[in-house]
Enzyme design. Structure first.
Site, PDB file in Angstrom:
ATOM      1  N   PHE A  21       0.874  -1.178   0.000  1.00  0.00           N
ATOM      2  CA  PHE A  21       0.000   0.000   0.000  1.00  0.00           C
ATOM      3  C   PHE A  21       0.908   1.223   0.000  1.00  0.00           C
ATOM      4  CE2 PHE A  21      -2.750   3.077   2.271  1.00  0.00           C
ATOM      5  CZ  PHE A  21      -3.960   2.916   1.605  1.00  0.00           C
ATOM      6  N   GLU A  50       4.837   9.432   1.987  1.00  0.00           N
ATOM      7  CA  GLU A  50       5.987  10.060   1.329  1.00  0.00           C
ATOM      8  C   GLU A  50       6.773  10.833   2.376  1.00  0.00           C
ATOM      9  OE1 GLU A  50       4.678  12.446  -1.954  1.00  0.00           O
ATOM     10  OE2 GLU A  50       3.564  10.796  -2.902  1.00  0.00           O
ATOM     11  N   GLU A  78      -9.863   1.151   8.476  1.00  0.00           N
ATOM     12  CA  GLU A  78      -9.947  -0.299   8.639  1.00  0.00           C
ATOM     13  C   GLU A  78      -8.596  -0.868   9.071  1.00  0.00           C
ATOM     14  OE1 GLU A  78     -10.824  -4.096   5.702  1.00  0.00           O
ATOM     15  OE2 GLU A  78     -12.037  -2.290   5.493  1.00  0.00           O
ATOM     16  N   ARG A 135      11.758 -19.673  37.071  1.00  0.00           N
ATOM     17  CA  ARG A 135      12.673 -18.892  37.909  1.00  0.00           C
ATOM     18  C   ARG A 135      12.277 -18.921  39.384  1.00  0.00           C
ATOM     19  NH1 ARG A 135      17.791 -17.077  38.575  1.00  0.00           N
ATOM     20  NH2 ARG A 135      17.896 -14.913  39.305  1.00  0.00           N
ATOM     21  N   GLY A 159      17.611 -10.537  33.946  1.00  0.00           N
ATOM     22  CA  GLY A 159      18.747 -10.560  33.030  1.00  0.00           C
ATOM     23  C   GLY A 159      18.495 -11.427  31.811  1.00  0.00           C
ATOM     24  N   GLU A 189       0.332   3.752  10.539  1.00  0.00           N
ATOM     25  CA  GLU A 189      -1.115   3.829  10.272  1.00  0.00           C
ATOM     26  C   GLU A 189      -1.814   4.804  11.217  1.00  0.00           C
ATOM     27  OE1 GLU A 189      -3.364   0.566   8.881  1.00  0.00           O
ATOM     28  OE2 GLU A 189      -1.592  -0.599   8.348  1.00  0.00           O
TER      29      GLU A 189
END
Length: 422
Positions: free
Chosen positions: A162, A166, A280, A308, A380, A403
């Site tokens: 699509f 720009e 949409e 954990r 971590g 979008e």
């Protein structure tokens, strides 16, 4: 409708090895199940939608998950992913059977996007743009010629993109500089460039927006269906923070000749097509972000309750952790309710712009929060690439940007609320 769905299941059965969660480095622990009670819920889905969810869950485990890490590292979608999406029947969800599609519902398309994002949001957005933007444009506004020419290949083999944005036309989407010059025989020549185009590097069919009469402003914008061999050039593929396997490309159009038959919809009304498609599409991005949040949550919560231990018990048993988990779970559920509320209003033919904006806004916020918490809950280990939740964290940021940015969603919601009260 059931026939194409059953064919999809048959295809996936031939395509994939027997389902095994052991193949999936990201544990897909939850999908939305239909309620087995007389009470109707917005999250109670029909058999078609559940069949698609089942297909995608298996597809994730056997096709996507083994390739996620490599695709992210190489910033490239594996071609097998694209071909398998087509073979499995996931790239033409709403397209009628006569054109090779499944003839299923918009809700089914949304559920597929959500489910794919639980494993890899890059694959999810590839599917989303192809289904909810490109296919929708061709299906809703294409002439009989355009539908007969392009829907069969968009259903079976050719990826779509699509091409609206720009460098100067982002949130101000209609500040287009790409021009479409009309020739004496009625054909057009497109000149200009596009930026931030999802699927741009792999796509073979483009829905392109160009201004044919700049003096008329946005009323000169016209939409075209353009084939890549006509002269669409991929100038650059962006290197991104997240959704790295999904290509985001800069395109150039240098004297690209487009037949007059490839005008999509009414000449000069491309802006209407863009607005409707983006409204949409926001539901699609809400689905992607909701699925992302669920994927991160599933992995981190499983780790907290099963893997954990500290101070002699699983870290998920500490009240401080449990409160955080409960809060995030509630927010994911809220995002999912907004998502499917918007999808069902749209599917029923109602006004859904505000609901779509709310769904995208909240889902993107929940995705960021959930992915961040998932990294923290895993400590971590979560900060390393081995457990994949850091990828969800990187992927989540785009939800507030593409979008329609979060500020654009807020503006849209506020304007519609103002209209209700004045």
């Amino acid at each position: 409708m059931m026939a194409p769905l059953l064919r999809s299941l048959a295809r996936v059965g031939r395509l994939l090895p027997r389902y095994s969660t052991a193949n999936c480095p990201i544990r897909l622990l939850s999908t939305t199940k239909p309620l087995r009670s007389p009470i109707s819920s917005i999250l109670e889905f029909d058999e078609d939608v559940e069949m698609f969810r089942s297909v995608v869950s298996r597809f994730n485990a056997d096709v996507v998950a083994p390739r996620v890490e490599k695709m992210d590292e190489e910033e490239h979608i594996d071609p097998i992913i694209i071909s398998s999406l087509f073979e499995t029947g996931l790239m033409a969800v709403e397209t009628p059977e006569e054109y090779g599609g499944a003839g299923a519902s918009f809700t089914a398309a949304v559920a597929i996007v959500e489910e794919l994002a639980k494993c890899d949001p890059s694959v999810s957005v590839l599917n989303d743009v192809h289904n909810t933007l490109v296919n929708t444009c061709v299906r809703k506004w294409g002439s009989d010629y355009i539908k007969e020419t392009y829907l069969p290949s968009l259903s079976t083999s050719k990826l779509g993109a699509f091409a609206l944005s720009e460098p100067s036309a982002g949130s101000d989407a209609f500040a287009l500089r790409t021009r479409a010059r009309k020739l004496s025989d009625g054909d057009f020549v497109i000149e200009g460039g596009k930026m931030w185009i999802t699927n741009g590097a792999e796509a073979e069919i483009f829905v392109v927006f160009a201004n044919a009469e700049p003096e008329k402003g946005y009323r000169g914008i016209t939409a075209f269906v353009v084939e890549k061999p006509w002269g669409v050039n991929v100038v650059k593929k962006e290197k991104k923070l997240g959704i790295r396997a999904s290509s985001t490309a800069v395109l150039s159009f240098d004297e690209v000749h487009v037949p007059k038959e490839n005008v999509l919809g009414v000449y000069g009304q491309g802006y209407k097509i863009a607005i409707e498609c983006l409204n949409e599409g926001r539901i699609g991005i809400a689905a992607q972000m909701t699925g992302l949040a669920q994927g991160a949550f599933d992995r981190a919560v499983s780790y907290a309750f099963n893997d954990r231990q500290q101070f002699g018990k699983y870290i998920g048993e500490f009240q401080g952790m449990q409160f955080q988990i409960a809060q995030v779970a509630s927010e994911i559920e809220a995002a999912r309710l907004l998502l499917y509320n918007a999808a069902r209003i749209k599917e029923a033919g109602g006004q859904f712009v505000k609901e779509a904006a709310m769904a995208k806004l909240i889902a993107s916020q929940v995705a960021e929060k959930t992915a961040s918490r998932a990294v923290e809950w895993m400590g971590g280990v979560g900060f390393t690439r081995d457990e994949k939740v850091e990828k969800f964290y990187r992927d989540a940021k785009i939800g507030a940007i593409y979008e329609g940015t979060s500020n654009i969603q807020l503006q849209t919601i506020a304007k519609l609320i103002q209209k209700e009260y004045t």
